[in-house]
Structure formats: structure tokens, C-alpha cells
Design an enzyme around this catalytic site. Structure first.
Site, mmCIF file in Angstrom:
data_model
loop_
_atom_site.group_PDB
_atom_site.id
_atom_site.type_symbol
_atom_site.label_atom_id
_atom_site.label_comp_id
_atom_site.label_asym_id
_atom_site.label_seq_id
_atom_site.Cartn_x
_atom_site.Cartn_y
_atom_site.Cartn_z
ATOM 1 N N TYR A 98 -8.741 5.117 -6.508
ATOM 2 C CA TYR A 98 -9.055 4.094 -7.523
ATOM 3 C C TYR A 98 -9.814 2.890 -6.965
ATOM 4 O O TYR A 98 -10.015 1.898 -7.656
ATOM 5 C CB TYR A 98 -7.791 3.671 -8.266
ATOM 6 N N ASP A 113 0.030 10.936 -5.081
ATOM 7 C CA ASP A 113 0.533 11.683 -6.253
ATOM 8 C C ASP A 113 0.751 13.148 -5.869
ATOM 9 O O ASP A 113 1.806 13.744 -6.110
ATOM 10 C CB ASP A 113 -0.522 11.560 -7.368
#
Ligand code: APR
Length: 174
Positions: free
Chosen positions: A125, A32
């Protein structure tokens, strides 16, 4: 056609790249951060517009939305939110598959014919790429039949662990 590439997704010469975002769409670390850094401020502005117009409460896990690619070689960034492994008994495997399927739906919708995926959820994650890769590849293979304009899908992996996992998964899927 689905292939596995070792490299940096921000440098891929494809129509669209998929961003492993968080629900805020305001950027972060990992891929990201790399995508926002390479795309420039236009990407964050586009994400703020998406939040205002479409997702005031944030992009749900498993959903996907396309924006401009800003200064990237890719014309589009398709933002998706993968599951956080620790939040689900099975890691959220259905949501991981949905993130891939919905990213392909967005690829088709914006008229992109080539798209690159990172190893969604395999960093912050918490998914192990060896567990995620078969789910990701199976989800893409199954969904491609519904998105005939998407001609080429690449999984672009920046580290050995993910590259080995996706290479093994695609070989055993054939
Ligand atoms: N090109 C390709 N892959 C990359 C790149 C890059 N430039 N940079 C990182 N990666 C890889 C990581 O090594 C990992 O294998 O992308 C995979 C996904 O890891 P994360 O970026 O941590 O994404 P994810 O696990 O889905 O966690 C999302 O992390 O960065 C934050 O804002 C993001 O909160 C969100 C969370």
C-alpha cells in the site's frame, strides 16, 4: 507499554495480532498471506462469515474486525485495512491512525491484553515506514488511554527499513 520487535508477527506470543488486510478479507500477499498461511483454513472461513454477517461490501479502510486466530499462537487476528498511499493527497494519514485506533478498540472488545501490529500500509500500500511510524505510534499512544485492558502493544517488523523507522519513531516520541 509499547515496544518495537524485529521478527515475524505470526510467531509472536501475544493474545492478538493485527493483519494488514485488504477490504475483501479473502487474504493476499505480504503479512496477510503469512497470517492466513499460519492460521490455516479456519481463518478464511471466519473472514467469510464476517463478510456475510457484518461487511457484505467489504471492510472499509480504517475499520477493524476481530476473528479467531485459528492455528496461530495468538487467539485472535484483528483485520484492518490501511490506506493506499497513492489514493490520498496526504497518503490517508487520518485513516492510517484510525486503523490503529480501531484495532485497539477491537483488542479491548475481545478481552485481549496484548496485541502485535505489523507496519500497516508500508508494503503493497505504498507508505514509507519513516512517514508511517510516527503516525502509528502517536495513534496507539493516544488511543491506549481509552482501552485500559490493553496492557501491551508491540510493533513487529520483519525488515530492517521498518524496524529502524519504528525504533527511531518510538525513541523520539518519549
Ligand atoms: N511479519 C511481520 N511483518 C511482515 C510479515 C510478517 N510475517 N510479512 C510482511 N510483513 C511486513 C512487510 O514487510 C511490510 O513492512 O508487513 C508490512 C506491511 O506490508 P503488506 O503486507 O504489503 O501490507 P500493506 O502494505 O498494508 O498492503 C496490504 O497487501 O498483502 C496484501 O492482502 C493484502 O491487499 C493487501 C495489501
Amino acid at each position: 507499554m509499547i515496544d518495537v520487535v524485529r521478527g515475524d508477527i505470526t510467531q509472536q506470543d501475544v493474545d492478538a495480532i493485527v493483519n494488514a488486510a485488504n477490504s475483501s478479507l479473502m487474504g493476499g500477499g505480504g503479512v496477510d498471506g503469512a497470517i492466513h498461511a499460519a492460521a490455516g483454513p479456519a481463518l478464511l472461513q471466519a473472514c467469510k462469515d464476517v463478510r456475510r454477517r457484518l461487511y457484505p461490501d467489504g471492510l472499509p479502510t480504517g475499520a477493524a474486525i476481530a476473528t479467531t486466530g485459528g492455528d496461530l499462537p495468538a487467539r485472535f487476528v484483528i483485520h484492518t485495512v490501511g490506506p493506499k498511499y497513492w489514493e490520498y493527497a496526504d497518503g490517508g494519514r487520518e485513516l492510517l491512525a484510525a486503523a490503529h485506533r480501531n484495532s485497539l478498540a477491537e483488542t479491548q472488545r475481545v478481552g485481549a491484553s496484548s496485541v502485535a501490529f505489523p507496519a500497516i500500509s508500508c508494503g503493497v500500500y505504498g507508505w514509507n515506514p519513516r512517514e508511517a511510524a510516527p503516525i502509528a505510534i502517536e495513534a496507539v499512544r493516544t488511543a491506549l488511554a481509552d482501552f485500559p485492558d490493553v496492557q501491551r502493544v508491540s510493533f513487529v517488523l520483519i525488515n530492517d527499513d521498518a524496524f529502524d523507522a519504528f525504533t527511531r519513531a518510538i525513541e523520539s516520541a518519549d
